[in-house]
Each structure stands twice: as structure tokens, then as C-alpha cells.
Design a protein around this motif. Structure first.
Motif, PDB file in Angstrom:
ATOM      1  N   ILE A 153       0.843  -1.209   0.000  1.00 23.34           N
ATOM      2  CA  ILE A 153       0.000   0.000   0.000  1.00 23.34           C
ATOM      3  C   ILE A 153       0.871   1.250   0.000  1.00 23.34           C
ATOM      4  CG2 ILE A 153      -1.606   1.373   1.396  1.00 23.34           C
ATOM      5  CD1 ILE A 153      -2.845  -1.344   2.284  1.00 23.34           C
ATOM      6  N   PHE A 154       1.868   1.301   0.883  1.00 27.66           N
ATOM      7  CA  PHE A 154       2.682   2.506   0.996  1.00 27.66           C
ATOM      8  C   PHE A 154       3.574   2.721  -0.218  1.00 27.66           C
ATOM      9  CE2 PHE A 154       2.019   1.551   5.674  1.00 27.66           C
ATOM     10  CZ  PHE A 154       0.911   2.387   5.745  1.00 27.66           C
ATOM     11  N   SER A 155       3.838   1.662  -0.977  1.00 25.84           N
ATOM     12  CA  SER A 155       4.600   1.828  -2.220  1.00 25.84           C
ATOM     13  C   SER A 155       3.802   2.627  -3.243  1.00 25.84           C
ATOM     14  CB  SER A 155       5.007   0.469  -2.798  1.00 25.84           C
ATOM     15  OG  SER A 155       3.883  -0.189  -3.370  1.00 25.84           O
ATOM     16  N   GLN A 156       2.500   2.748  -3.026  1.00 23.93           N
ATOM     17  CA  GLN A 156       1.623   3.501  -3.923  1.00 23.93           C
ATOM     18  C   GLN A 156       1.509   4.974  -3.540  1.00 23.93           C
ATOM     19  OE1 GLN A 156       0.068   2.013  -6.698  1.00 23.93           O
ATOM     20  NE2 GLN A 156       1.587   0.491  -6.089  1.00 23.93           N
ATOM     21  N   PHE A 157       2.269   5.410  -2.538  1.00 22.46           N
ATOM     22  CA  PHE A 157       2.118   6.748  -1.985  1.00 22.46           C
ATOM     23  C   PHE A 157       2.180   7.846  -3.051  1.00 22.46           C
ATOM     24  CE2 PHE A 157       3.680  10.612   0.146  1.00 22.46           C
ATOM     25  CZ  PHE A 157       2.656  10.784   1.055  1.00 22.46           C
ATOM     26  N   HIS A 158       3.047   7.709  -4.034  1.00 26.05           N
ATOM     27  CA  HIS A 158       3.206   8.750  -5.050  1.00 26.05           C
ATOM     28  C   HIS A 158       2.458   8.438  -6.343  1.00 26.05           C
ATOM     29  CE1 HIS A 158       5.984  10.965  -2.581  1.00 26.05           C
ATOM     30  NE2 HIS A 158       6.654   9.857  -2.354  1.00 26.05           N
TER      31      HIS A 158
END
Length: 167
Positions: A147-152
Motif C-alpha cells: 500500500i505505501f509503495s503507492q504513496f506517489h
């Protein structure tokens, strides 16, 4: 932690829109700043994931000591805050995903609803410390990292992906 009336700690930030029932946050705690996350609560659920450093995370009256790679699930309406527990010049950063119950309830089959009721309606004993010492917790941490890899990523591409992972 504060007791009694907690209305003054209700966060005024809207974490969702009609099209996006969650928000992703990345916070870098600046050097010499002790407070990593101010005392607050909100009606949404939250996963707090420590990317770098060490912090103490307090959820109501329970204090968790987090190291890099640890996380805590925070149910709705629970007071929580965090303090730096590493040196004042050490790197300290965390991610959070704050999401509405609708993000899960609207996607989950109706027969699963009773699994979520304890989290949504009687959260007093439901915060969950997540540490990579067991296989099932490692899987949760891996999903959070996805999920956090999708931040940008653009929100139009990120929302369906994050929703699917949360399920």
C-alpha cells in the motif's frame, strides 16, 4: 492519556472523499522534534507503520514501543499519539493509512460483517501491535508495504489497488 471528554481531540482533517474512502500519509519527523504524532482521534481505522527510527505509540492507555518495520492497527475513535524514542538526530519516519469502515464493508461479503463488528462497535480492546515475528503478521506488514509503495501514485490508480489489498 486524557480521560473523560475527548471531543477536543477529534481530528478536524477529512481523511476521505466520496470517491476515495482512505488517505495515505508519510511523515518525516524533523531532528530535535520529540512529538512524532499529536494526540488525536478520528472515526476511521488506521494502520500506523514505522518506516525508520524508534517511537512510542500510545493508543488510549496502552503504550507500544515500535522499531523500524513494526506497525499498529488503531480502531476507530481511539485516542492516539506518538513520541520519538530514538536519538534527536536519528532518522524517524512513518506511514499511516486512515480508512473508513465503508472501504471494507462495501467490498466484503455480507456474511463477513460479524467479523468486523467488534472492531467497529467495541474497540476498547482491539488495537493490534504488528511485529514481523510471526508469519501472519509478516503478511500484514508486506501488504502494508505494498500500500505505501503507492504513496506517489495517481489516486485514480491507487484507490482500487489499496482497496483490494486491504481486503
Amino acid at each position: 492519556m486524557a480521560s473523560g471528554d475527548t471531543t477536543s481531540f477529534i481530528e478536524k482533517i477529512n481523511h476521505q472523499t466520496q470517491l476515495r474512502p482512505f488517505s495515505l500519509h508519510h511523515t518525516v519527523v524533523l531532528p530535535n522534534i520529540a512529538c512524532a504524532l499529536y494526540l488525536h482521534c478520528h472515526s476511521e481505522m488506521e494502520f500506523f507503520y514505522l518506516e525508520k527510527g524508534k517511537v512510542t505509540l500510545q493508543v488510549e492507555n496502552t503504550v507500544y514501543s515500535l522499531q523500524e518495520g513494526d506497525a499498529v492497527f488503531i480502531p476507530p475513535n481511539m485516542l492516539h499519539s506518538s513520541e520519538r524514542a530514538c536519538g534527536p538526530q536519528d532518522e524517524c519516519a512513518f506511514y499511516a493509512i486512515v480508512f473508513s469502515k465503508e472501504m471494507i464493508m462495501d467490498c466484503a461479503p455480507s456474511y463477513c460483517e460479524h467479523y468486523f463488528k467488534p472492531i467497529l462497535y467495541s474497540a476498547a480492546n482491539c488495537p493490534l501491535f504488528i511485529h514481523p515475528d510471526t508469519e501472519w503478521q509478516c503478511r500484514i506488514l508486506a501488504q502494508l508495504n505494498e500500500i505505501f509503495s503507492q504513496f506517489h501514485t495517481d489516486i485514480e490508480n491507487c484507490e482500487p489497488y489499496c482497496g483490494a489489498i486491504c481486503l
